[in-house]
Design a protein around this motif. Sequence first.
Motif, PDB file in Angstrom:
ATOM      1  N   HIS A  16     -28.239  21.971   3.342  1.00  0.00           N
ATOM      2  CA  HIS A  16     -27.909  22.557   2.039  1.00  0.00           C
ATOM      3  C   HIS A  16     -29.146  22.831   1.190  1.00  0.00           C
ATOM      4  N   THR A  20     -29.903  27.156   0.058  1.00  0.00           N
ATOM      5  CA  THR A  20     -30.143  27.712  -1.279  1.00  0.00           C
ATOM      6  C   THR A  20     -31.620  27.991  -1.535  1.00  0.00           C
ATOM      7  N   ASN A  23     -33.158  31.472  -1.266  1.00  0.00           N
ATOM      8  CA  ASN A  23     -33.024  32.372  -2.422  1.00  0.00           C
ATOM      9  C   ASN A  23     -33.697  31.792  -3.660  1.00  0.00           C
ATOM     10  N   HIS A  25     -33.165  29.056  -5.137  1.00  0.00           N
ATOM     11  CA  HIS A  25     -32.159  28.492  -6.041  1.00  0.00           C
ATOM     12  C   HIS A  25     -32.209  26.974  -5.888  1.00  0.00           C
ATOM     13  N   ASN A  36     -30.914  20.870  -5.392  1.00  0.00           N
ATOM     14  CA  ASN A  36     -30.035  21.730  -4.583  1.00  0.00           C
ATOM     15  C   ASN A  36     -29.524  21.047  -3.318  1.00  0.00           C
TER      16      ASN A  36
END
Length: 290
Positions: A16, A20, A23, A25, A36
């Motif tokens: 996980h 993310t 990007n 993120h 994240n």
Amino acid sequence: MEKLLIVDGMALLFRHYFATAMNHHFMHNSDGVPTNGVQGFIRHVASAIKDSEADHVIVTWDMGATTFRNTISADYKAHRPAPPVELNPQFEMVQRLSEELGFFNIGVRNYEADDVIGTIAKQLEGEYRITVISGDRDLLQLLDDRVEIWLIKKGFTEYNKYDVNRFREEYGIEPPQLIDVKAFMGDTSDGYPGVKGIGEKTALKFIQTYGSVDGTLQHKSQLPKGQQNKIDTFYDDLMISCKLAAIHTTVPLDLEHIRRAMPYTADIEKMCAICDSHELKVASSYLMKL
């Protein structure tokens, strides 16, 4: 029979994080610390508890960069790059949050999480129906009538699910024989060589035909000359790979303590409160929808 969920914590954290991070993120908290991977881990475990209808939850962790396998081969996992800087603070954070959320967490120095999973699965399989969640196909060697392996795909609810019958149909061998297949074909991601020039298809055929590495060696004269030469040339690598491919299922564990500590009842409201207190709002919002 009660259901036991065993989660490979690092597999979920890494999956996980990178899902993310690609990007950019990172979901920083007010201290600027990325969250994240941690938030993805929490969301995934909560979904897995629901999907597996678990009565007990264990999360396993790797404890340090080296294990007994590094004494067998200095090259074992030695080529793996250092974790990204945004991931580093999440290692301690995810284990702390996992404990706060009430999951039973365990890791044993000098062993990998896979070894802890294997030991628990083999020693408790007669008492529980066990679901293991990981991204590591090596765990398929643990499959049994009461042990399923759910290999993570994408998102929080998609898995490549294996039970022992599917494995037998797909591979034509018994789950423990996967060790022999991996010994011949090696594993570049883990850094052990196998027999150079022998791929998965050929390795699988060897074990389907002769049953094991030893059985293949006993019938080596029946193989094409080229395969005989490869086995002779890389015999030492084959022997080392046999040891590295096997999940250790006798890790010293306090099973009575594990039995007492692993029961779990989901309290979504409490879980959300814990996530909110750590500014994990994406995870909290997800939990509220379960």
